[in-house]
Design an enzyme around this catalytic site. Sequence first.
Site, PDB file in Angstrom:
ATOM      1  N   ARG A  63      75.855 -10.631 -61.115  1.00 11.25           N
ATOM      2  CA  ARG A  63      74.400 -10.603 -60.938  1.00 11.25           C
ATOM      3  C   ARG A  63      74.029 -10.514 -59.454  1.00 11.25           C
ATOM      4  NH1 ARG A  63      69.735 -14.823 -61.977  1.00 11.25           N
ATOM      5  NH2 ARG A  63      68.081 -13.351 -62.502  1.00 11.25           N
ATOM      6  N   HIS A  67      71.547  -7.708 -57.748  1.00 14.37           N
ATOM      7  CA  HIS A  67      70.353  -8.057 -56.972  1.00 14.37           C
ATOM      8  C   HIS A  67      70.467  -7.546 -55.546  1.00 14.37           C
ATOM      9  CE1 HIS A  67      68.508 -11.472 -59.618  1.00 14.37           C
ATOM     10  NE2 HIS A  67      68.868 -10.431 -60.318  1.00 14.37           N
ATOM     11  N   ASN A  95      65.786 -16.795 -58.084  1.00 14.06           N
ATOM     12  CA  ASN A  95      67.095 -17.156 -57.525  1.00 14.06           C
ATOM     13  C   ASN A  95      67.831 -18.204 -58.336  1.00 14.06           C
ATOM     14  OD1 ASN A  95      65.637 -19.422 -57.107  1.00 14.06           O
ATOM     15  ND2 ASN A  95      65.933 -19.530 -54.898  1.00 14.06           N
ATOM     16  N   HIS A 192      74.925  -7.943 -69.066  1.00 19.62           N
ATOM     17  CA  HIS A 192      74.564  -9.147 -69.816  1.00 19.62           C
ATOM     18  C   HIS A 192      75.569  -9.476 -70.908  1.00 19.62           C
ATOM     19  CE1 HIS A 192      70.090  -8.715 -68.426  1.00 19.62           C
ATOM     20  NE2 HIS A 192      70.877  -9.203 -67.493  1.00 19.62           N
TER      21      HIS A 192
HETATM   22  C1  HEM Z   1      67.796  -4.221 -66.691  1.00 21.31           C
HETATM   23  C2  HEM Z   1      67.115  -5.109 -66.014  1.00 21.31           C
HETATM   24  C3  HEM Z   1      67.561  -6.532 -65.885  1.00 21.31           C
HETATM   25  C4  HEM Z   1      66.789  -7.619 -66.102  1.00 21.31           C
HETATM   26  C5  HEM Z   1      65.331  -7.623 -66.523  1.00 21.31           C
HETATM   27  C6  HEM Z   1      67.622  -8.778 -65.905  1.00 21.31           C
HETATM   28  C7  HEM Z   1      67.188 -10.079 -66.023  1.00 21.31           C
HETATM   29  C8  HEM Z   1      68.011 -11.194 -65.996  1.00 21.31           C
HETATM   30  C9  HEM Z   1      67.567 -12.539 -66.173  1.00 21.31           C
HETATM   31  C10 HEM Z   1      66.122 -12.982 -66.380  1.00 21.31           C
HETATM   32  C11 HEM Z   1      68.651 -13.341 -66.138  1.00 21.31           C
HETATM   33  C12 HEM Z   1      68.706 -14.847 -66.376  1.00 21.31           C
HETATM   34  C13 HEM Z   1      68.330 -15.649 -65.172  1.00 21.31           C
HETATM   35  C14 HEM Z   1      68.277 -17.101 -65.545  1.00 21.31           C
HETATM   36  O1  HEM Z   1      67.330 -17.506 -66.219  1.00 21.31           O
HETATM   37  O2  HEM Z   1      69.192 -17.849 -65.230  1.00 21.31           O
HETATM   38  C15 HEM Z   1      69.794 -12.493 -65.947  1.00 21.31           C
HETATM   39  C16 HEM Z   1      71.086 -12.923 -65.889  1.00 21.31           C
HETATM   40  C17 HEM Z   1      72.159 -12.109 -65.625  1.00 21.31           C
HETATM   41  N1  HEM Z   1      72.110 -10.778 -65.286  1.00 21.31           N
HETATM   42 FE1  HEM Z   1      70.498  -9.571 -65.479  1.00 21.31          FE
HETATM   43  N2  HEM Z   1      68.872  -8.368 -65.574  1.00 21.31           N
HETATM   44  C18 HEM Z   1      68.880  -7.010 -65.547  1.00 21.31           C
HETATM   45  C19 HEM Z   1      69.943  -6.212 -65.210  1.00 21.31           C
HETATM   46  C20 HEM Z   1      71.196  -6.675 -64.873  1.00 21.31           C
HETATM   47  C21 HEM Z   1      72.267  -5.859 -64.363  1.00 21.31           C
HETATM   48  C22 HEM Z   1      72.161  -4.380 -64.057  1.00 21.31           C
HETATM   49  C23 HEM Z   1      73.343  -6.676 -64.198  1.00 21.31           C
HETATM   50  C24 HEM Z   1      74.716  -6.336 -63.688  1.00 21.31           C
HETATM   51  C25 HEM Z   1      75.310  -5.187 -63.837  1.00 21.31           C
HETATM   52  C26 HEM Z   1      72.944  -8.002 -64.618  1.00 21.31           C
HETATM   53  C27 HEM Z   1      73.769  -9.089 -64.666  1.00 21.31           C
HETATM   54  C28 HEM Z   1      73.383 -10.349 -65.067  1.00 21.31           C
HETATM   55  C29 HEM Z   1      74.319 -11.439 -65.303  1.00 21.31           C
HETATM   56  C30 HEM Z   1      75.829 -11.357 -65.219  1.00 21.31           C
HETATM   57  C31 HEM Z   1      73.548 -12.549 -65.632  1.00 21.31           C
HETATM   58  C32 HEM Z   1      74.057 -13.952 -65.955  1.00 21.31           C
HETATM   59  C33 HEM Z   1      74.054 -14.786 -64.690  1.00 21.31           C
HETATM   60  C34 HEM Z   1      74.657 -16.163 -64.865  1.00 21.31           C
HETATM   61  O3  HEM Z   1      75.248 -16.463 -65.897  1.00 21.31           O
HETATM   62  O4  HEM Z   1      74.532 -16.959 -63.917  1.00 21.31           O
HETATM   63  N3  HEM Z   1      71.624  -7.979 -64.989  1.00 21.31           N
HETATM   64  N4  HEM Z   1      69.373 -11.192 -65.836  1.00 21.31           N
HETATM   65  C1  LIG Z   2      64.993 -20.942 -55.020  1.00 19.37           C
HETATM   66  O1  LIG Z   2      63.884 -20.630 -54.237  1.00 19.37           O
HETATM   67  C2  LIG Z   2      63.014 -21.701 -54.016  1.00 19.37           C
HETATM   68  C3  LIG Z   2      61.849 -21.169 -53.239  1.00 19.37           C
HETATM   69  O2  LIG Z   2      61.241 -20.117 -53.915  1.00 19.37           O
HETATM   70  C4  LIG Z   2      63.770 -22.790 -53.263  1.00 19.37           C
HETATM   71  O3  LIG Z   2      62.914 -23.917 -53.079  1.00 19.37           O
HETATM   72  C5  LIG Z   2      65.009 -23.226 -54.048  1.00 19.37           C
HETATM   73  O4  LIG Z   2      65.772 -24.116 -53.298  1.00 19.37           O
HETATM   74  C6  LIG Z   2      65.853 -22.011 -54.395  1.00 19.37           C
HETATM   75  N1  LIG Z   2      66.909 -22.418 -55.298  1.00 19.37           N
HETATM   76  C7  LIG Z   2      68.199 -22.135 -55.079  1.00 19.37           C
HETATM   77  C8  LIG Z   2      69.141 -22.593 -56.132  1.00 19.37           C
HETATM   78  O5  LIG Z   2      68.584 -21.548 -54.097  1.00 19.37           O
END
Ligand code: HEM
Ligand SMILES: *[C@@H]1O[C@H](CO)[C@@H](O)[C@H](O)[C@H]1NC(C)=O
Length: 322
Positions: A63, A67, A95, A192
Amino acid sequence: MALLPTENTFPIIFLLLTIFSLSKAELHAHYYDQTCPQLEKIVSETVLNASIHDPKVPARILRMFFHDCFIKGCDASILLDSTATNQAEKDGPPNISVQSFYVIDDAKAKLELACPGTVSCADILAITARDVVAMSGGPYWSVLKGRKDGRVSKASDTINLPAPTLNVDQLIQSFAKRGLGVKDMVTLSGGHTLGFSHCSSFEARVHNFSSLHDIDPRMNTNFALDLKNKCPKPNNNRNAGQFLDSTASVFDNDYYKQLLAGKGVFSSDQSLVGDYRTRRIVEAFARDQSLFFKEFAASMLKLGNLRGSNNGEVRLNCRFVN
Ligand code: HEM
Ligand SMILES: *[C@@H]1O[C@H](CO)[C@@H](O)[C@H](O)[C@H]1NC(C)=O
Ligand SMILES: *[C@@H]1O[C@H](CO)[C@@H](O)[C@H](O)[C@H]1NC(C)=O
Ligand SMILES: *[C@@H]1O[C@H](CO)[C@@H](O)[C@H](O)[C@H]1NC(C)=O
């Protein structure tokens, strides 16, 4: 003023063109072969060791790379720390799960001993992203290198990352802005297959979704009840959430199978099934894992080719500009 090229201006134009093409030189698989032959071995060992100690590392690193590349190109802007006068990307709103920066720091520290001042943080991140996919059972590809590290990182830029509420048109647009096509978008969403989401990213789908439906009607009913249980309202567990597919530590095509079963976690994921432009790709990947792997490697190379600014550097510490 004469703006047409003359005999006098031609050499200047030529010089400018040369400088431009040098600073945007093509990335290369063998970029560090002479200057840091141990590079990939050092990085892989570091990532593998970190992942054994903390199974959340692979998803977080994948991820992180996404980003990074979506904001100002793959220039390690996501690795910079905030300063007294600047709130950095990593401290921007989405983040919450972008963590595990220490893995990149560890690899960089080892590389500064082995080949000082040579390997950019952006290249380290690109290599780790490949490594976490491969070590989780996914495809392996040859990483192209030669990126430079940017000097700018702004929390406000994270607004440009795609949100989990986007529909297919908006997702296509978000990727198109970076020169990535519909197939790349569906393929990279397959990232995902790894990892976890906090409730905040999807809970609106299972609580009072619309005036007609309490839950998003595209969702499998039992799956929706499960998410409701995991994310009750009110919810005082900040760590609550859901794995993004049923095999969240394995890189496979299960993510696409879950989408076809109405078990996509984000609205953006589930929307890929509802549009004729994306559905056929989801179906193809759900049927054929090796096709998904081949396309994922190709799309990751394209993602990794998104370029940063022209005046990058090789940072000595990934958290600070030199
Ligand atoms: C298509 C648009 C995308 C959206 C809207 C999106 C959105 C998100 C969101 C909302 C999360 C969860 C964050 C949280 O609540 O902790 C997430 C997690 C993740 N995303 Fe995406 N994502 C997108 C594309 C991608 C792409 C292109 C990749 C990598 C090739 C990716 C890899 C991941 C991974 C691996 C996680 C899990 C992170 C973890 O377990 O800490 N995402 N994504
Ligand atoms: C995420 O960003 C907020 C500010 O938008 C900050 O206060 C927080 O420490 C950040 N969290 C992490 C896990 O870096
Ligand atoms: C392996 O990872 C652990 C946990 O992050 C760390 O304490 C240890 O120093 C690492 N070992 C090597 C050889 O990198
Ligand atoms: C659900 O949303 C509607 C508006 O769509 C609102 O009037 C209602 O109060 C909400 N109900 C709950 C329980 O939050």
